[in-house]
Every structure is written in C-alpha cells, then in structure tokens.
Enzyme design. Structure first.
Site, PDB file in Angstrom:
ATOM      1  N   TRP A 116     -11.907  11.020  38.404  1.00 16.07           N
ATOM      2  CA  TRP A 116     -12.498  12.067  37.549  1.00 16.07           C
ATOM      3  C   TRP A 116     -13.813  12.528  38.181  1.00 16.07           C
ATOM      4  O   TRP A 116     -14.615  11.693  38.653  1.00 16.07           O
ATOM      5  CB  TRP A 116     -12.787  11.499  36.154  1.00 16.07           C
ATOM      6  N   VAL A 121     -19.330  10.276  34.574  1.00 12.53           N
ATOM      7  CA  VAL A 121     -18.960  10.719  33.231  1.00 12.53           C
ATOM      8  C   VAL A 121     -19.922  11.830  32.840  1.00 12.53           C
ATOM      9  O   VAL A 121     -21.141  11.661  32.937  1.00 12.53           O
ATOM     10  CB  VAL A 121     -19.029   9.570  32.224  1.00 12.53           C
ATOM     11  N   GLU A 125     -17.490  18.543  25.027  1.00 11.97           N
ATOM     12  CA  GLU A 125     -17.737  19.109  23.694  1.00 11.97           C
ATOM     13  C   GLU A 125     -17.689  18.062  22.589  1.00 11.97           C
ATOM     14  O   GLU A 125     -18.135  18.311  21.467  1.00 11.97           O
ATOM     15  CB  GLU A 125     -16.692  20.196  23.400  1.00 11.97           C
ATOM     16  N   HIS A 182     -16.147  11.993  22.933  1.00 14.43           N
ATOM     17  CA  HIS A 182     -15.409  11.168  23.896  1.00 14.43           C
ATOM     18  C   HIS A 182     -16.343  10.595  24.960  1.00 14.43           C
ATOM     19  O   HIS A 182     -16.191   9.452  25.394  1.00 14.43           O
ATOM     20  CB  HIS A 182     -14.311  12.010  24.550  1.00 14.43           C
TER      21      HIS A 182
HETATM   22  N1  LIG Z   1     -14.260  12.828  30.636  1.00 12.76           N
HETATM   23  C1  LIG Z   1     -14.321  11.903  31.659  1.00 12.76           C
HETATM   24  C2  LIG Z   1     -13.379  10.891  31.801  1.00 12.76           C
HETATM   25  N2  LIG Z   1     -12.368  10.767  30.909  1.00 12.76           N
HETATM   26  C3  LIG Z   1     -11.165  10.006  31.213  1.00 12.76           C
HETATM   27  C4  LIG Z   1     -11.296   8.515  30.921  1.00 12.76           C
HETATM   28  O1  LIG Z   1     -12.175   7.867  31.850  1.00 12.76           O
HETATM   29  C5  LIG Z   1      -9.933   7.822  31.028  1.00 12.76           C
HETATM   30  O2  LIG Z   1      -9.428   8.026  32.332  1.00 12.76           O
HETATM   31  C6  LIG Z   1      -8.940   8.406  30.024  1.00 12.76           C
HETATM   32  O3  LIG Z   1      -9.512   8.327  28.724  1.00 12.76           O
HETATM   33  C7  LIG Z   1      -7.609   7.643  30.062  1.00 12.76           C
HETATM   34  O4  LIG Z   1      -7.817   6.292  29.797  1.00 12.76           O
HETATM   35  N3  LIG Z   1     -13.475  10.001  32.809  1.00 12.76           N
HETATM   36  C8  LIG Z   1     -14.507  10.078  33.720  1.00 12.76           C
HETATM   37  O5  LIG Z   1     -14.590   9.263  34.644  1.00 12.76           O
HETATM   38  N4  LIG Z   1     -15.440  11.081  33.599  1.00 12.76           N
HETATM   39  C9  LIG Z   1     -15.387  11.993  32.590  1.00 12.76           C
HETATM   40  O6  LIG Z   1     -16.281  12.881  32.512  1.00 12.76           O
HETATM   41  C1  LIG Z   2     -16.557  12.305  29.019  1.00 13.73           C
HETATM   42  C2  LIG Z   2     -15.373  13.051  28.531  1.00 13.73           C
HETATM   43  O1  LIG Z   2     -14.351  12.486  28.181  1.00 13.73           O
HETATM   44  C3  LIG Z   2     -15.533  14.524  28.331  1.00 13.73           C
HETATM   45  O2  LIG Z   2     -15.900  15.089  29.571  1.00 13.73           O
HETATM   46  C4  LIG Z   2     -14.237  15.163  27.827  1.00 13.73           C
HETATM   47  O3  LIG Z   2     -14.590  16.475  27.453  1.00 13.73           O
HETATM   48  P1  LIG Z   2     -14.445  16.896  25.897  1.00 13.73           P
HETATM   49  O4  LIG Z   2     -15.420  16.024  25.114  1.00 13.73           O
HETATM   50  O5  LIG Z   2     -14.847  18.365  25.863  1.00 13.73           O
HETATM   51  O6  LIG Z   2     -13.024  16.671  25.498  1.00 13.73           O
END
Ligand SMILES: Nc1c(NC[C@H](O)[C@H](O)[C@H](O)CO)[nH]c(=O)[nH]c1=O
Ligand SMILES: CC(=O)[C@@H](O)COP(=O)(O)O
Length: 160
Positions: free
Chosen positions: A31, A89, A93, A96
């Site tokens: 990601w 990360v 919005e 999460h």
């Molecule tokens: N939004 C971001 C994510 N989201 C994905 C989660 O880490 C994970 O892969 C998913 O929830 C499935 O288990 N991951 C990041 O590394 N950075 C982000 O901004």
């Molecule tokens: C850190 C996340 O999971 C985030 O980037 C996902 O984006 P959203 O909160 O708009 O679904």
C-alpha cells in the site's frame, strides 16, 4: 522532539556497532508503494553503508500495513537477527486509518514481547501524502534510515 526538528537520516556513525555479521529481515507493505519503496531504499542503503552484505538481507512484501504483523511474525522464524516492518498509512475519509495504525502498532509491539527477535516499527502514519513524502527521503530525511540504525543497535543488544 517532532520529526520536523530532527532529520530522520542523520545519525552518529561512531555509535553504530559492527553490523557485518547480522542478518536482517525486511517486510514491506505494498500500500502506498511509492512511499514504502522510498523507505525500503533508505533502510537498504543504510545497511549496506554499515557493511551489511546484500546476502544478509531478506525482503518479503505484504499487501498492506495490517499484514505486516503476520509477515513479521513469519520473518521472526527465519534465520534473522532483527526484522524491520515498513509501511505507509495515510488518513482517508473514515476512521479506518485509526484502526489500521493502532492495530499495526499494537501487533508489532506484541511481536517484540512474545518473541526474541526485535521488530523495528518503520510505519509512517501521516495525515496526507506530503507528510509521507517528506519522511521517506524528502525534507525531513528518511525514516528507513532511522529504522536501519535502530535495527543494527537492537541486533547488537540482542547479543548481550
Ligand atoms: N489505507 C491503508 C491501508 N489499508 C489496508 C490495510 O492495511 C489492510 O491491508 C486491509 O485492511 C486488509 O487487511 N494499508 C496501508 O498500508 N496504508 C493505508 O493507507
Ligand atoms: C488508512 C486507510 O485505510 C484509509 O486510507 C482508507 O481510506 P478511507 O478512510 O477513505 O476509506
């Protein structure tokens, strides 16, 4: 001290133990890969600068930062002296972001508690992409460099 006042790429080379005999596992989240590849380059280059042989560095990829927990748990079982977890990360919005960041931080903390191979937390948790750019080789340096230095120091400590 905030990162803004403390360049992540600056360190005292005289304070670094000899790292030539240590083996490093690096688990990289896919990601935000433009950011995580920059973090990996910072870590990898710093290890080589400190006499680590490329053959002593094992890299695995995982889909996202949340999967760093499982990937690092598996990496701890490999013939490595220390593991570096690399992720980015970025706030979206929803809430999460909060759950991913907290989950990864707690999970990697748990790996340090439960197992005898240190895991270094090289996970950027930023409000926006610019903050991530600034900390993965930008104006504030590279958190990957900081993580590699921490990894060498923790591998040394683990020998004591
Ligand atoms: N939004 C971001 C994510 N989201 C994905 C989660 O880490 C994970 O892969 C998913 O929830 C499935 O288990 N991951 C990041 O590394 N950075 C982000 O901004
Ligand atoms: C850190 C996340 O999971 C985030 O980037 C996902 O984006 P959203 O909160 O708009 O679904």
């Amino acid at each position: 001290m905030a990162t803004a006042n403390n360049n992540l790429s600056e360190y005292d080379k005289a304070s670094i133990p000899n790292a030539s005999n240590y083996r490093f596992g690096i688990v990289v989240s896919e990601w935000n890969d433009t950011i995580t590849e920059g973090l990996f380059k910072g870590a990898y280059d710093t290890l080589l600068e400190n006499n680590v042989a490329p053959g002593n560095i094992t890299r695995w990829n995982v889909p996202g930062s949340f999967e760093l927990i499982y990937g690092c748990k598996k990496m701890q079982r490999q013939r490595v002296d220390v593991v570096i977890a690399i992720g980015s990360v970025i706030q979206g919005e929803t809430k999460h972001f909060d759950f991913v960041c907290e989950g990864v931080a707690q999970g990697i903390k748990d790996l340090n508690v439960l197992h005898d191979v240190p895991v270094i937390f090289c996970v950027l948790t930023d409000n926006n992409i610019q903050q991530s750019i600034d900390r993965s080789g930008g104006i504030h340096g590279n958190k990957g460099t900081e993580a590699a230095v921490a990894a060498i120091k923790m591998a040394f400590l683990n020998e004591q």
